[in-house]
Scaffold this active site. Structure first.
Site, PDB file in Angstrom:
ATOM      1  N   LYS A 271       0.722  -1.159  -0.088  1.00 29.31           N
ATOM      2  CA  LYS A 271      -0.159  -0.035  -0.048  1.00 29.31           C
ATOM      3  C   LYS A 271       0.910   1.331   0.080  1.00 29.31           C
ATOM      4  O   LYS A 271       1.992   1.076   0.560  1.00 29.31           O
ATOM      5  CB  LYS A 271      -0.662   0.112   1.410  1.00 29.31           C
TER       6      LYS A 271
ATOM      7  N   ASP B 180      -7.076   4.171  -4.506  1.00 32.06           N
ATOM      8  CA  ASP B 180      -7.659   4.060  -3.233  1.00 32.06           C
ATOM      9  C   ASP B 180      -8.274   5.124  -2.949  1.00 32.06           C
ATOM     10  O   ASP B 180      -8.494   6.130  -3.736  1.00 32.06           O
ATOM     11  CB  ASP B 180      -6.722   3.701  -1.931  1.00 32.06           C
TER      12      ASP B 180
HETATM   13  P1  NDP Z   1     -12.895   7.598  -2.872  1.00 32.47           P
HETATM   14  O1  NDP Z   1     -11.792   8.414  -2.609  1.00 32.47           O
HETATM   15  O2  NDP Z   1     -13.639   7.542  -4.213  1.00 32.47           O
HETATM   16  O3  NDP Z   1     -14.098   7.722  -1.730  1.00 32.47           O
HETATM   17  C1  NDP Z   1     -14.025   7.970  -0.439  1.00 32.47           C
HETATM   18  C2  NDP Z   1     -15.440   8.221   0.154  1.00 32.47           C
HETATM   19  O4  NDP Z   1     -15.154   8.133   1.635  1.00 32.47           O
HETATM   20  C3  NDP Z   1     -15.769   9.571   0.052  1.00 32.47           C
HETATM   21  O5  NDP Z   1     -17.150   9.653   0.115  1.00 32.47           O
HETATM   22  C4  NDP Z   1     -15.338  10.157   1.345  1.00 32.47           C
HETATM   23  O6  NDP Z   1     -15.770  11.507   1.643  1.00 32.47           O
HETATM   24  C5  NDP Z   1     -15.340   9.175   2.175  1.00 32.47           C
HETATM   25  N1  NDP Z   1     -14.397   9.443   3.381  1.00 32.47           N
HETATM   26  C6  NDP Z   1     -12.914   9.198   3.165  1.00 32.47           C
HETATM   27  N2  NDP Z   1     -12.370   9.484   4.366  1.00 32.47           N
HETATM   28  C7  NDP Z   1     -13.365   9.619   5.173  1.00 32.47           C
HETATM   29  C8  NDP Z   1     -13.402   9.918   6.485  1.00 32.47           C
HETATM   30  N3  NDP Z   1     -12.242  10.119   7.346  1.00 32.47           N
HETATM   31  N4  NDP Z   1     -14.545  10.148   7.303  1.00 32.47           N
HETATM   32  C9  NDP Z   1     -15.880  10.105   6.549  1.00 32.47           C
HETATM   33  N5  NDP Z   1     -15.890   9.774   5.113  1.00 32.47           N
HETATM   34  C10 NDP Z   1     -14.504   9.733   4.506  1.00 32.47           C
HETATM   35  O7  NDP Z   1     -12.308   6.256  -2.079  1.00 32.47           O
HETATM   36  P2  NDP Z   1     -12.916   4.718  -2.587  1.00 32.47           P
HETATM   37  O8  NDP Z   1     -14.263   4.814  -2.737  1.00 32.47           O
HETATM   38  O9  NDP Z   1     -11.820   4.175  -3.453  1.00 32.47           O
HETATM   39  O10 NDP Z   1     -12.481   4.206  -1.381  1.00 32.47           O
HETATM   40  C11 NDP Z   1     -13.349   4.022  -0.237  1.00 32.47           C
HETATM   41  C12 NDP Z   1     -13.066   2.692   0.708  1.00 32.47           C
HETATM   42  O11 NDP Z   1     -12.874   1.621  -0.050  1.00 32.47           O
HETATM   43  C13 NDP Z   1     -11.593   2.942   1.481  1.00 32.47           C
HETATM   44  O12 NDP Z   1     -11.659   2.385   2.737  1.00 32.47           O
HETATM   45  C14 NDP Z   1     -10.657   2.317   0.619  1.00 32.47           C
HETATM   46  O13 NDP Z   1      -9.522   1.712   1.279  1.00 32.47           O
HETATM   47  C15 NDP Z   1     -11.649   0.781   0.267  1.00 32.47           C
HETATM   48  N6  NDP Z   1     -11.458   0.097  -1.033  1.00 32.47           N
HETATM   49  C16 NDP Z   1     -11.221   0.933  -2.297  1.00 32.47           C
HETATM   50  C17 NDP Z   1     -11.088  -0.020  -3.254  1.00 32.47           C
HETATM   51  C18 NDP Z   1     -10.741   0.731  -4.696  1.00 32.47           C
HETATM   52  O14 NDP Z   1     -10.625  -0.070  -5.537  1.00 32.47           O
HETATM   53  N7  NDP Z   1     -10.924   1.868  -4.873  1.00 32.47           N
HETATM   54  C19 NDP Z   1     -10.842  -1.464  -3.269  1.00 32.47           C
HETATM   55  C20 NDP Z   1     -11.026  -2.115  -1.873  1.00 32.47           C
HETATM   56  C21 NDP Z   1     -11.256  -1.110  -0.827  1.00 32.47           C
HETATM   57  P3  NDP Z   1     -14.960  13.016   1.449  1.00 32.47           P
HETATM   58  O15 NDP Z   1     -15.149  13.338  -0.015  1.00 32.47           O
HETATM   59  O16 NDP Z   1     -15.722  13.835   2.198  1.00 32.47           O
HETATM   60  O17 NDP Z   1     -13.446  12.699   1.885  1.00 32.47           O
HETATM   61  O1  2IT Z   2      -7.652  -1.789  -1.065  1.00 32.94           O
HETATM   62  C1  2IT Z   2      -7.758  -2.174  -2.049  1.00 32.94           C
HETATM   63  O2  2IT Z   2      -7.849  -3.516  -2.522  1.00 32.94           O
HETATM   64  C2  2IT Z   2      -7.442  -1.274  -3.352  1.00 32.94           C
HETATM   65  N1  2IT Z   2      -7.493  -0.046  -2.824  1.00 32.94           N
HETATM   66  C3  2IT Z   2      -7.402  -1.695  -4.634  1.00 32.94           C
HETATM   67  C4  2IT Z   2      -5.834  -2.125  -4.924  1.00 32.94           C
HETATM   68  C5  2IT Z   2      -5.546  -2.564  -6.111  1.00 32.94           C
HETATM   69  O3  2IT Z   2      -4.383  -2.871  -6.408  1.00 32.94           O
HETATM   70  O4  2IT Z   2      -6.497  -2.410  -7.034  1.00 32.94           O
END
Ligand code: NDP
Ligand code: 2IT
Length: 445
Positions: free
Chosen positions: A126, A166
């Protein structure tokens, strides 16, 4: 056993002071796998868990950049290369002001087990920075990404370490980082995943984490003779994962009533429909405004500085960030009749919250199983890049669906406790065994 876990954790805490999210992630795994380690001389004698909690490599570097006023800004960049026993390092990059060493070590540690579960050959890593993309211009984000990649490019490569997105890192940021890598190395390779479709990206990668999480919950529901049809769902977050979770839920006949961001949540009692979701995508991905604006557009309720967990729902999909469901939130969800949790986010439920869900015997899937569809489809993007061809949408979606079913099967196999399936134990054990055996096969690594 309790004593063995306590002694082990005391050493981890002493060696990694102040990294509370990392301690939390390690404890959860240690509780699941310690009985197996104690009963298996090859794991115990080879100090396998002690080795796994020590990252293979930690990179930490200065990221200087110029803002639009010409002022110098300095952020800190990281890449934690946790484990490469079963494949090249793989895992996302997070840009958020809360990023620090402990947060990224927790995420890298989780990624090792998650990637092992996907059935694909990927190690765990990461990276990220305390840079906050919010409120920055495209040019500022580009200059930051270029400076970040100037250093990171020395350490990654398509057979070494393959980052992706992420929190705070989506298509725009991946594009700027890919362009910079290509310029520095003079190579067009699959060094990042989540790329744009016309420059090496895979169909379904943007949708994969959300779709995968819904497919996983579908499998959990089947174990109780249930389906998603008509279920009321509370989703948190409104970014990549939340958006495509909602899309798939609507398609499968569920009713999604909430979305959120760090400022508050919207409650749409009638359910968010396809038209409203298109509006969310436009407001969040193009205009980059707050979720509050969606409430204005839909004429629905908005709750400032609140999380959606007090809304009555059948299934909750925490898809924002770590520790967003506290013990109290979990008790409220259970009291309101919630029957299943699908973690789109990484470690969104506190240890107390997990205990509440498990004691209530509801279907609870930890992030490392439920959200593995994102990285799995990154693995599929890597395969397509290696072969220099592009699979159809249907082909990638079918493979993603099969992988989520396979992950669910592994969780059931390793997590069955009488009639109840302990998905936490199942995911940790299944993920652990493959990596541990690979490390042992490869000698003292
Ligand atoms: P984005 O940046 O696209 O969206 C994040 C969302 O979560 C936004 O709505 C944001 O709000 C909110 N958020 C972030 N930090 C906080 C916080 N501290 N408190 C409250 N709300 C918060 O990220 P993703 O959708 O990609 O990621 C969301 C989650 O999914 C994370 O935990 C990530 O690790 C996990 N994940 C992502 C993957 C991927 O492929 N993208 C794969 C697997 C897991 P705001 O805009 O106000 O910050
Ligand atoms: O938390 C996760 O699994 C991710 N943010 C996606 C990682 C990836 O390599 O696609």
């Amino acid at each position: 056993m309790q004593k063995r876990v306590e002694d082990f954790m005391a050493k981890v805490i002493e060696k990694n002071p102040g990294e509370k999210e990392f301690h939390q992630a390690v404890l959860e795994v240690a509780e699941s796998v310690m009985p197996l380690i104690e009963a298996t001389p090859k794991y115990k004698n080879s100090k396998i868990l002690e080795r796994m909690v020590e990252p293979e490599r930690v990179l930490m570097f200065r990221v200087p950049w110029l803002d639009d006023e010409g002022e110098i800004k300095i952020n800190r960049g990281y890449r934690i290369e946790m484990n490469s026993a079963i494949g090249p390092y793989k895992g996302g990059i997070r840009f958020h002001p809360s990023v620090n060493l402990g947060v990224l070590k927790f995420l890298a540690f989780e990624q090792v087990f998650k990637n092992s579960l996907t059935t694909l050959p990927m190690g765990g890593a990461k990276g990220g920075s305390d840079f906050d993309p919010k409120g920055k211009s495209d040019n500022e984000v580009m200059r930051f990404c270029q400076s970040f990649m100037l250093e990171l490019s020395k350490h990654i490569g398509p057979d070494t370490d393959v980052p992706a997105g992420d929190i705070g890192v989506g298509g725009r940021e991946i594009g700027y980082m890919f362009g910079q890598y290509k310029r520095i190395r003079n190579e067009f390779t699959g060094v990042l995943t989540g790329k744009g479709l016309n420059w090496g990206g895979s169909l379904i990668r943007p949708e994969a984490t959300g779709y995968g999480c819904v497919y996983f919950v579908q499998e959990m529901l089947k174990t109780r003779g249930e389906s998603l049809k008509g279920k009321i769902c509370a989703v948190s977050g409104s970014g990549n994962v939340a958006q495509y979770t909602v899309e798939k839920l609507i398609e499968l006949g569920a009713k999604v009533v909430t979305l959120s961001d760090s400022d508050g949540f919207i409650y749409d009692e009638g359910g968010i429909d396809k038209k409203e979701l298109t509006c969310v995508l436009n407001l969040k991905n193009v205009k980059r405004v707050r979720i509050k604006e969606c409430a204005k557009e839909f004429g629905c309720k908005y709750f400032e500085k609140k999380k959606p967990w007090n809304i009555k729902c059948d299934i909750a999909f925490p898809s924002a960030t770590q520790n967003e469901i506290s013990g109290d939130d979990a008790r409220t969800l259970v009291k309101n009749g919630c029957m299943a949790i699908g973690e789109g986010a990484n470690m969104p439920t506190t240890p107390e919250g997990i205990k509440v869900f498990q004691s209530a015997k509801i279907l609870y899937a930890p992030g490392k199983a439920a959200n593995a569809g994102g990285v799995a489809t990154s693995g599929l993007e890597m395969s397509q890049n290696s072969m220099r061809l592009l699979w159809t949408r249907e082909e990638v979606d079918r493979r993603l669906h099969d992988i989520m079913i396979a992950i669910h099967e592994q969780c059931v196999k390793h997590g069955k406790e009488g009639k109840y399936i302990n998905y936490v134990k199942g995911a940790n054990l299944a993920g652990f065994v493959k990596v541990a055996d690979a490390m042992i096969d490869q000698g003292l690594v």
